[in-house]
Design a protein around this motif. Structure first.
Motif, PDB file in Angstrom:
ATOM      1  N   CYS A 120       0.826  -1.213   0.000  1.00  0.00           N
ATOM      2  CA  CYS A 120       0.000   0.000   0.000  1.00  0.00           C
ATOM      3  C   CYS A 120       0.861   1.264   0.000  1.00  0.00           C
ATOM      4  CB  CYS A 120      -0.925  -0.023   1.224  1.00  0.00           C
ATOM      5  SG  CYS A 120      -2.017   1.388   1.375  1.00  0.00           S
ATOM      6  N   ASP A 121       1.925   1.259   0.772  1.00  0.00           N
ATOM      7  CA  ASP A 121       2.747   2.463   0.881  1.00  0.00           C
ATOM      8  C   ASP A 121       3.464   2.788  -0.433  1.00  0.00           C
ATOM      9  OD1 ASP A 121       2.746   3.343   3.929  1.00  0.00           O
ATOM     10  OD2 ASP A 121       2.715   1.161   3.841  1.00  0.00           O
ATOM     11  N   LEU A 147      -6.900  11.417  -0.882  1.00  0.00           N
ATOM     12  CA  LEU A 147      -8.013  11.546   0.056  1.00  0.00           C
ATOM     13  C   LEU A 147      -7.645  10.987   1.425  1.00  0.00           C
ATOM     14  CD1 LEU A 147     -11.015  10.503  -2.198  1.00  0.00           C
ATOM     15  CD2 LEU A 147     -10.233  12.802  -1.618  1.00  0.00           C
ATOM     16  N   GLN A 148      -6.784   9.972   1.434  1.00  0.00           N
ATOM     17  CA  GLN A 148      -6.366   9.367   2.701  1.00  0.00           C
ATOM     18  C   GLN A 148      -4.968   8.789   2.542  1.00  0.00           C
ATOM     19  OE1 GLN A 148      -8.853   6.153   4.475  1.00  0.00           O
ATOM     20  NE2 GLN A 148      -6.879   5.115   4.619  1.00  0.00           N
ATOM     21  N   GLU A 149      -4.075   9.189   3.425  1.00  0.00           N
ATOM     22  CA  GLU A 149      -2.730   8.611   3.469  1.00  0.00           C
ATOM     23  C   GLU A 149      -2.849   7.161   3.924  1.00  0.00           C
ATOM     24  OE1 GLU A 149       0.177  10.255   2.767  1.00  0.00           O
ATOM     25  OE2 GLU A 149      -0.873  12.126   2.308  1.00  0.00           O
ATOM     26  N   PRO A 150      -1.850   6.328   3.656  1.00  0.00           N
ATOM     27  CA  PRO A 150      -1.917   4.936   4.122  1.00  0.00           C
ATOM     28  C   PRO A 150      -2.091   4.879   5.638  1.00  0.00           C
ATOM     29  CG  PRO A 150      -0.110   5.193   2.581  1.00  0.00           C
ATOM     30  CD  PRO A 150      -0.630   6.570   2.880  1.00  0.00           C
ATOM     31  N   MET A 151      -3.008   4.032   6.060  1.00  0.00           N
ATOM     32  CA  MET A 151      -3.239   3.860   7.496  1.00  0.00           C
ATOM     33  C   MET A 151      -3.765   2.468   7.781  1.00  0.00           C
ATOM     34  SD  MET A 151      -6.650   6.246   8.057  1.00  0.00           S
ATOM     35  CE  MET A 151      -6.817   5.860   9.765  1.00  0.00           C
ATOM     36  N   ASN A 152      -3.455   1.981   8.965  1.00  0.00           N
ATOM     37  CA  ASN A 152      -3.968   0.690   9.409  1.00  0.00           C
ATOM     38  C   ASN A 152      -5.402   0.871   9.883  1.00  0.00           C
ATOM     39  OD1 ASN A 152      -1.455  -0.348   8.891  1.00  0.00           O
ATOM     40  ND2 ASN A 152      -0.782  -0.278  11.014  1.00  0.00           N
ATOM     41  N   GLN A 153      -6.275   0.008   9.397  1.00  0.00           N
ATOM     42  CA  GLN A 153      -7.685   0.058   9.769  1.00  0.00           C
ATOM     43  C   GLN A 153      -7.975  -1.022  10.818  1.00  0.00           C
ATOM     44  OE1 GLN A 153      -9.462   2.462   8.894  1.00  0.00           O
ATOM     45  NE2 GLN A 153      -8.638   3.212   6.967  1.00  0.00           N
ATOM     46  N   PRO A 154      -8.968  -0.805  11.668  1.00  0.00           N
ATOM     47  CA  PRO A 154      -9.276  -1.790  12.708  1.00  0.00           C
ATOM     48  C   PRO A 154      -9.858  -3.098  12.167  1.00  0.00           C
ATOM     49  CG  PRO A 154     -10.856   0.015  12.746  1.00  0.00           C
ATOM     50  CD  PRO A 154      -9.790   0.391  11.766  1.00  0.00           C
ATOM     51  N   TYR A 155     -10.219  -3.126  10.888  1.00  0.00           N
ATOM     52  CA  TYR A 155     -10.791  -4.339  10.303  1.00  0.00           C
ATOM     53  C   TYR A 155      -9.753  -5.151   9.527  1.00  0.00           C
ATOM     54  CZ  TYR A 155     -11.635  -0.494   7.005  1.00  0.00           C
ATOM     55  OH  TYR A 155     -11.516   0.635   6.230  1.00  0.00           O
ATOM     56  N   SER A 198      -3.175  -7.586   5.820  1.00  0.00           N
ATOM     57  CA  SER A 198      -2.032  -7.994   6.629  1.00  0.00           C
ATOM     58  C   SER A 198      -2.507  -8.351   8.026  1.00  0.00           C
ATOM     59  CB  SER A 198      -1.018  -6.853   6.705  1.00  0.00           C
ATOM     60  OG  SER A 198      -0.015  -7.149   7.645  1.00  0.00           O
ATOM     61  N   ASP A 199      -1.979  -9.414   8.557  1.00  0.00           N
ATOM     62  CA  ASP A 199      -2.286  -9.769   9.942  1.00  0.00           C
ATOM     63  C   ASP A 199      -1.769  -8.691  10.887  1.00  0.00           C
ATOM     64  OD1 ASP A 199      -1.650 -13.292   9.346  1.00  0.00           O
ATOM     65  OD2 ASP A 199      -3.477 -12.130   9.106  1.00  0.00           O
ATOM     66  N   ASP A 200      -0.717  -7.964  10.457  1.00  0.00           N
ATOM     67  CA  ASP A 200      -0.125  -6.924  11.290  1.00  0.00           C
ATOM     68  C   ASP A 200      -1.041  -5.717  11.473  1.00  0.00           C
ATOM     69  OD1 ASP A 200       2.125  -8.477  11.472  1.00  0.00           O
ATOM     70  OD2 ASP A 200       3.141  -7.459   9.818  1.00  0.00           O
ATOM     71  N   THR A 201      -2.012  -5.510  10.557  1.00  0.00           N
ATOM     72  CA  THR A 201      -2.877  -4.338  10.666  1.00  0.00           C
ATOM     73  C   THR A 201      -4.095  -4.602  11.547  1.00  0.00           C
ATOM     74  OG1 THR A 201      -4.119  -4.910   8.678  1.00  0.00           O
ATOM     75  CG2 THR A 201      -2.193  -3.467   8.404  1.00  0.00           C
ATOM     76  N   ALA A 202      -4.368  -5.821  11.887  1.00  0.00           N
ATOM     77  CA  ALA A 202      -5.533  -6.119  12.724  1.00  0.00           C
ATOM     78  C   ALA A 202      -5.375  -5.426  14.062  1.00  0.00           C
ATOM     79  CB  ALA A 202      -5.691  -7.621  12.894  1.00  0.00           C
ATOM     80  N   GLY A 203      -6.389  -4.729  14.435  1.00  0.00           N
ATOM     81  CA  GLY A 203      -6.426  -4.072  15.741  1.00  0.00           C
ATOM     82  C   GLY A 203      -5.577  -2.817  15.818  1.00  0.00           C
ATOM     83  N   ALA A 204      -5.002  -2.373  14.731  1.00  0.00           N
ATOM     84  CA  ALA A 204      -4.140  -1.166  14.767  1.00  0.00           C
ATOM     85  C   ALA A 204      -4.959   0.087  14.838  1.00  0.00           C
ATOM     86  CB  ALA A 204      -3.266  -1.135  13.527  1.00  0.00           C
TER      87      ALA A 204
END
Length: 142
Positions: free
Chosen positions: A92-93, A107-115, A136-142
């Motif tokens: 993504c980055d 509209l939106q910079e890269p960011m980890n979503q809670p989903y 990514s498993d790493d983005t879960a809960g971020a």
């Protein structure tokens, strides 16, 4: 049922700008470039998905659209009020940087979503919303 998505449609007001963006910036293949009765359609798709295409069509391209309907569609497109599409990407980055450097409206910079995804969002040259997500498993809960 045996259903698969084959095509989706996005309205564009300048096919040359759309061609540059979808082919040269995003790296999609051009599968068709058709002119008919004063209108133009481009069909693009990912080389990784040969059976899925995005048709880039004029606003209000339906033969049943009245001149007033076409004008309304063009105004909604200009405001960025029509729906867009969501792509997946492995990075993504890196994709965000390439699309931003090409001058697309961020509209939106890269960011980890809670989903559980990392995503970013842009508008294409016509104003359509495009989201790019990386699972990514790493983005879960971020």
């Amino acid at each position: 049922m045996d259903l698969k998505l084959r095509q989706c449609f996005l309205a564009v007001d300048d096919h040359d700008k759309a061609l540059y963006f979808y082919r040269d910036v995003l790296g999609l293949e051009v599968r068709n470039d058709v002119s008919f009765e004063g209108m133009r359609w481009l069909t693009v798709g990912s080389p990784l998905q040969p059976d899925v295409e995005i048709v880039l069509e004029p606003p209000g391209a339906s033969p049943d659209a009245s001149p007033a309907d076409r004008e309304l569609m063009a105004r909604l497109l200009a405001k960025g009020m029509l729906r867009g599409v969501i792509f997946t990407t492995a990075d993504c980055d890196a994709l965000h940087e390439r699309v931003r450097e090409a001058g697309a409206e961020v509209l939106q910079e890269p960011m980890n979503q809670p989903y559980g995804v990392r995503d970013c969002a842009f508008r294409d040259p016509a104003g359509n919303l495009l989201r790019f997500m990386e699972r990514s498993d790493d983005t879960a809960g971020a």
